[in-house]
Design an enzyme around this catalytic site. Sequence first.
Site, PDB file in Angstrom:
ATOM      1  N   LEU A  34      53.893  39.890  39.212  1.00 23.89           N
ATOM      2  CA  LEU A  34      52.746  39.250  39.865  1.00 23.89           C
ATOM      3  C   LEU A  34      52.348  39.985  41.145  1.00 23.89           C
ATOM      4  CD1 LEU A  34      53.653  35.462  39.474  1.00 23.89           C
ATOM      5  CD2 LEU A  34      52.438  36.968  37.873  1.00 23.89           C
ATOM      6  N   HIS A  38      46.988  38.401  40.495  1.00 27.52           N
ATOM      7  CA  HIS A  38      47.491  37.149  39.892  1.00 27.52           C
ATOM      8  C   HIS A  38      47.410  36.011  40.897  1.00 27.52           C
ATOM      9  CE1 HIS A  38      49.829  40.199  37.469  1.00 27.52           C
ATOM     10  NE2 HIS A  38      49.297  39.466  36.517  1.00 27.52           N
ATOM     11  N   SER A 186      46.759  46.188  39.553  1.00 25.14           N
ATOM     12  CA  SER A 186      47.319  46.123  38.204  1.00 25.14           C
ATOM     13  C   SER A 186      48.825  46.292  38.323  1.00 25.14           C
ATOM     14  CB  SER A 186      46.752  47.276  37.363  1.00 25.14           C
ATOM     15  OG  SER A 186      47.562  47.496  36.224  1.00 25.14           O
TER      16      SER A 186
END
Length: 286
Positions: A34, A38, A186
């Site tokens: 995460l 996120h 990412s």
Amino acid sequence: MPEVVTGIAELRERLRQPRRQGDSIGLVPTMGALHAGHAALLHKARLENRLVVASIFVNPLQFDRKEDLETYPRTMDQDLLVAGACGVDLIFSPAAAELYPGEQAAFVDLPRLSAHLCGQFRPGHFQGVATVVLKLLNIVQPDRAYFGEKDAQQLAIIRRMVRDLDVPVSIVPVATVREPDGLALSSRNKLLTPAQRRIAPVLSRALSEAVRRMEAGEGSVAAIRHDVLSLFAAYPELRVEYFEIVDPETLAPVEHVNGRVLIAGAIWLGSTRLIDNIAFSTVAPR
Ligand code: PAF
């Protein structure tokens, strides 16, 4: 710290009472590792629901390359801290054998939408994504499920699956979170070497350049692609997988920019693949 549940039956049991008393449930499906992208999904889910469930499951079905599955970052302890800080109530973190106890015989396939962009290069990937997302939606039965706009093709496929299969959930898109130099967050950014990390923002610069050309009135996709692709040519260590301008719903390439389009690209830096996209419209928003 959020409560961690690993079994499907246990999770259903845990959600029975909140559902009975009418609590709204938000689901944020993730594969862990995460990051702030996120966190944006989790924060939005926290604001909009009484109960927030995040799933952490590295879904083997959606990996077309074995080494990608093996090297995918797994950071559970850190993930629990991030989820806790975002106010997540429950983490659903099943083992692969819990979600796929035997050979999987039923799959969700959206061949037309999967034929474009990333789907051309990742056979079976979106079938794996759609199948696991439908399973998660069936297990959690949330009111809302949250997905990042960074994975635009995934978002389009999930929206269409939910629409065509009458899944009773509202799909909530969340804007891409970027580093100050434009690189979209990412989990795979962790895999870049320092030299690759310095090159990586060229992808978002290329998207912005395409937008700049469109804003200046250029409508020919061939002309825009020709100019934008030359930006990548300065980096011999970078391989462009695709750079396309497509219809945002069907994901089919367009020849001329008219109305809403999605500009999307995928590049390779060493063995790390990065994707990014940006929406553009010739029509002023209402
Ligand atoms: O975007 C992801 O992390 C995954 O594709 C998802 C939606 C959690 C399905 O495994």
